[in-house]
Design a protein around this motif. Sequence first.
Motif, PDB file in Angstrom:
ATOM      1  N   ASP A  72       1.009  -0.825   0.350  1.00 30.25           N
ATOM      2  CA  ASP A  72       0.020  -0.265  -0.392  1.00 30.25           C
ATOM      3  C   ASP A  72       1.148   1.321   0.220  1.00 30.25           C
ATOM      4  OD1 ASP A  72      -2.825  -0.877   0.159  1.00 30.25           O
ATOM      5  OD2 ASP A  72      -2.687  -1.543   2.194  1.00 30.25           O
ATOM      6  N   THR A  73       0.785   2.261  -1.136  1.00 32.01           N
ATOM      7  CA  THR A  73       1.356   3.163  -0.771  1.00 32.01           C
ATOM      8  C   THR A  73       1.521   4.380   0.047  1.00 32.01           C
ATOM      9  OG1 THR A  73      -0.372   4.791  -2.093  1.00 32.01           O
ATOM     10  CG2 THR A  73       2.023   3.328  -3.580  1.00 32.01           C
ATOM     11  N   LYS A  74      -0.010   3.913   0.709  1.00 29.56           N
ATOM     12  CA  LYS A  74       0.695   4.999   2.190  1.00 29.56           C
ATOM     13  C   LYS A  74       1.305   4.521   2.939  1.00 29.56           C
ATOM     14  CE  LYS A  74      -3.411   1.827   4.243  1.00 29.56           C
ATOM     15  NZ  LYS A  74      -4.625   2.431   5.234  1.00 29.56           N
ATOM     16  N   ASN A  75       2.143   3.449   3.442  1.00 31.21           N
ATOM     17  CA  ASN A  75       2.696   2.362   4.335  1.00 31.21           C
ATOM     18  C   ASN A  75       4.659   3.176   3.802  1.00 31.21           C
ATOM     19  OD1 ASN A  75       1.104   1.498   5.608  1.00 31.21           O
ATOM     20  ND2 ASN A  75       0.686   0.172   4.390  1.00 31.21           N
ATOM     21  N   LEU A  76       4.840   3.178   2.078  1.00 35.26           N
ATOM     22  CA  LEU A  76       5.686   4.245   2.432  1.00 35.26           C
ATOM     23  C   LEU A  76       5.833   5.158   1.687  1.00 35.26           C
ATOM     24  CD1 LEU A  76       5.601   1.537  -1.870  1.00 35.26           C
ATOM     25  CD2 LEU A  76       6.629   0.747   1.072  1.00 35.26           C
ATOM     26  N   PRO A  77       7.219   6.168   1.692  1.00 32.46           N
ATOM     27  CA  PRO A  77       7.456   7.005   1.591  1.00 32.46           C
ATOM     28  C   PRO A  77       7.468   7.538   0.474  1.00 32.46           C
ATOM     29  CG  PRO A  77       9.614   5.940   2.389  1.00 32.46           C
ATOM     30  CD  PRO A  77       8.886   4.535   2.024  1.00 32.46           C
ATOM     31  N   PRO A  78       6.694   8.820   0.633  1.00 33.65           N
ATOM     32  CA  PRO A  78       6.885   9.142  -0.855  1.00 33.65           C
ATOM     33  C   PRO A  78       7.812   8.709  -2.241  1.00 33.65           C
ATOM     34  CG  PRO A  78       7.207  10.980   0.560  1.00 33.65           C
ATOM     35  CD  PRO A  78       7.162   9.776   0.953  1.00 33.65           C
ATOM     36  N   LEU A  79       6.529   8.671  -3.422  1.00 24.95           N
ATOM     37  CA  LEU A  79       7.037   8.060  -4.483  1.00 24.95           C
ATOM     38  C   LEU A  79       6.668   8.927  -6.101  1.00 24.95           C
ATOM     39  CD1 LEU A  79       5.418   4.630  -4.246  1.00 24.95           C
ATOM     40  CD2 LEU A  79       7.523   4.617  -4.091  1.00 24.95           C
ATOM     41  N   LYS A  80       7.738   9.171  -6.350  1.00 25.22           N
ATOM     42  CA  LYS A  80       8.215   9.820  -7.461  1.00 25.22           C
ATOM     43  C   LYS A  80       7.364   8.602  -8.921  1.00 25.22           C
ATOM     44  CE  LYS A  80      11.355  12.369  -5.346  1.00 25.22           C
ATOM     45  NZ  LYS A  80      13.042  12.779  -5.909  1.00 25.22           N
ATOM     46  N   PRO A  81       6.448   9.042  -9.935  1.00 25.61           N
ATOM     47  CA  PRO A  81       6.665   9.094 -11.131  1.00 25.61           C
ATOM     48  C   PRO A  81       8.342   8.527 -11.924  1.00 25.61           C
ATOM     49  CG  PRO A  81       5.395  10.792 -10.711  1.00 25.61           C
ATOM     50  CD  PRO A  81       6.356  11.006 -10.327  1.00 25.61           C
ATOM     51  N   PHE A  82       8.693   7.911 -12.080  1.00 23.24           N
ATOM     52  CA  PHE A  82       9.404   7.175 -13.462  1.00 23.24           C
ATOM     53  C   PHE A  82       9.217   6.482 -14.469  1.00 23.24           C
ATOM     54  CE2 PHE A  82      13.845   4.096 -13.863  1.00 23.24           C
ATOM     55  CZ  PHE A  82      14.035   5.397 -13.467  1.00 23.24           C
ATOM     56  N   GLU A  83      10.453   7.192 -15.777  1.00 24.76           N
ATOM     57  CA  GLU A  83      10.502   5.992 -17.028  1.00 24.76           C
ATOM     58  C   GLU A  83      11.105   5.723 -16.980  1.00 24.76           C
ATOM     59  OE1 GLU A  83       9.447   7.589 -21.538  1.00 24.76           O
ATOM     60  OE2 GLU A  83       8.712   9.225 -19.533  1.00 24.76           O
ATOM     61  N   TYR A  84      11.122   3.892 -17.098  1.00 26.66           N
ATOM     62  CA  TYR A  84      11.555   3.402 -17.451  1.00 26.66           C
ATOM     63  C   TYR A  84      12.862   3.498 -18.889  1.00 26.66           C
ATOM     64  CZ  TYR A  84      14.784  -0.703 -18.364  1.00 26.66           C
ATOM     65  OH  TYR A  84      15.833  -1.864 -18.750  1.00 26.66           O
ATOM     66  N   PHE A  85      13.665   4.423 -19.389  1.00 29.88           N
ATOM     67  CA  PHE A  85      14.086   3.706 -20.686  1.00 29.88           C
ATOM     68  C   PHE A  85      15.300   2.689 -21.137  1.00 29.88           C
ATOM     69  CE2 PHE A  85      13.500   8.169 -20.233  1.00 29.88           C
ATOM     70  CZ  PHE A  85      12.176   8.270 -21.043  1.00 29.88           C
ATOM     71  N   GLY A  86      14.973   1.975 -21.683  1.00 28.90           N
ATOM     72  CA  GLY A  86      15.785  -0.111 -21.998  1.00 28.90           C
ATOM     73  C   GLY A  86      16.634   0.410 -23.262  1.00 28.90           C
ATOM     74  N   ALA A  87      16.196   0.152 -24.454  1.00 30.22           N
ATOM     75  CA  ALA A  87      17.226  -0.129 -25.812  1.00 30.22           C
ATOM     76  C   ALA A  87      16.905   0.295 -26.531  1.00 30.22           C
ATOM     77  CB  ALA A  87      17.433  -1.516 -25.832  1.00 30.22           C
ATOM     78  N   PRO A  88      17.034   1.342 -27.581  1.00 30.50           N
ATOM     79  CA  PRO A  88      16.249   2.493 -28.327  1.00 30.50           C
ATOM     80  C   PRO A  88      14.762   2.086 -29.122  1.00 30.50           C
ATOM     81  CG  PRO A  88      18.541   2.736 -28.476  1.00 30.50           C
ATOM     82  CD  PRO A  88      18.389   1.721 -27.723  1.00 30.50           C
ATOM     83  N   GLU A  89      15.049   0.507 -29.483  1.00 25.37           N
ATOM     84  CA  GLU A  89      14.321  -0.126 -29.846  1.00 25.37           C
ATOM     85  C   GLU A  89      12.708  -0.354 -29.173  1.00 25.37           C
ATOM     86  OE1 GLU A  89      16.615  -3.555 -29.078  1.00 25.37           O
ATOM     87  OE2 GLU A  89      16.924  -1.941 -29.875  1.00 25.37           O
ATOM     88  N   ASP A  90      13.145  -0.594 -27.834  1.00 26.67           N
ATOM     89  CA  ASP A  90      12.022  -0.992 -27.224  1.00 26.67           C
ATOM     90  C   ASP A  90      11.539  -0.138 -26.477  1.00 26.67           C
ATOM     91  OD1 ASP A  90      14.021  -3.537 -26.517  1.00 26.67           O
ATOM     92  OD2 ASP A  90      14.519  -3.159 -24.798  1.00 26.67           O
ATOM     93  N   ASP A  91       9.890  -0.852 -25.836  1.00 28.51           N
ATOM     94  CA  ASP A  91       8.556   0.348 -25.953  1.00 28.51           C
ATOM     95  C   ASP A  91       8.066   0.080 -24.452  1.00 28.51           C
ATOM     96  OD1 ASP A  91       6.719   1.892 -25.686  1.00 28.51           O
ATOM     97  OD2 ASP A  91       5.490   1.496 -26.828  1.00 28.51           O
ATOM     98  N   TYR A  92       8.233   0.799 -23.585  1.00 28.05           N
ATOM     99  CA  TYR A  92       8.555   0.896 -22.289  1.00 28.05           C
ATOM    100  C   TYR A  92       7.115   1.693 -21.178  1.00 28.05           C
ATOM    101  CZ  TYR A  92      12.508  -2.278 -21.841  1.00 28.05           C
ATOM    102  OH  TYR A  92      13.143  -3.188 -21.804  1.00 28.05           O
ATOM    103  N   GLY A  93       6.308   2.143 -22.887  1.00 23.68           N
ATOM    104  CA  GLY A  93       5.807   3.160 -22.386  1.00 23.68           C
ATOM    105  C   GLY A  93       4.107   2.435 -21.232  1.00 23.68           C
ATOM    106  N   TYR A  94       4.296   1.563 -21.131  1.00 23.94           N
ATOM    107  CA  TYR A  94       2.921   1.027 -20.789  1.00 23.94           C
ATOM    108  C   TYR A  94       3.253   0.491 -19.364  1.00 23.94           C
ATOM    109  CZ  TYR A  94       5.570  -3.882 -21.386  1.00 23.94           C
ATOM    110  OH  TYR A  94       6.433  -4.088 -21.335  1.00 23.94           O
ATOM    111  N   GLU A  95       4.629   1.376 -19.384  1.00 20.23           N
ATOM    112  CA  GLU A  95       4.614  -0.087 -17.877  1.00 20.23           C
ATOM    113  C   GLU A  95       4.603   1.636 -17.135  1.00 20.23           C
ATOM    114  OE1 GLU A  95       8.697  -1.326 -17.521  1.00 20.23           O
ATOM    115  OE2 GLU A  95       7.243  -3.396 -18.740  1.00 20.23           O
ATOM    116  N   GLN A  96       3.781   1.635 -16.183  1.00 25.73           N
ATOM    117  CA  GLN A  96       4.127   2.643 -14.649  1.00 25.73           C
ATOM    118  C   GLN A  96       5.110   1.989 -14.075  1.00 25.73           C
ATOM    119  OE1 GLN A  96       3.620   6.840 -14.988  1.00 25.73           O
ATOM    120  NE2 GLN A  96       5.132   6.766 -13.551  1.00 25.73           N
TER     121      GLN A  96
END
Length: 142
Positions: A72-96
């Motif tokens: 539960d995020t209420k039990n964690l320290p504040p979280l920041k959104p993070f965008e993962y970048f893999g290899a140039p041809e990989d698409d990770y846009g669906y992962e938050q």
Amino acid sequence: MIKLISLLEETTTPKEVYHFTLPKFFVNMIKTNTIKADPKFKQISFTTDPDLWSFREFQEEDQEVGVRLTFDTKNLPPLKPFEYFGAPEDDYGYEQEYISTVGDLRPSNILNLIKNITADSYWKEYLQNNLPNEVFKKINFI
């Protein structure tokens, strides 16, 4: 203005996140009562995707992401959104992904912080042999 910022934070931070880890790291997490942050960046990564089981094809090489922890995020320290970048041809846009940047998490009892533990059944014997029985009984195997 403060009320508006609080409202924005509540709508952008999910209520539940997942942390995937290697079985040996999970065992160490339980033994040390610590979720270790990346030593260089002092961050711990979380995702909203419960099906992000990467590297499942390499189980025997001990690089298997075989454990998923739900928080539960209420039990964690504040979280920041993070965008993962893999290899140039990989698409990770669906992962938050989200990160905690406070370093290692050392709660008074790590099991109270974890909402649910799921593990790949391939690792059942290893986890049974390396975890206290009360922890092992809390694991849902898939």
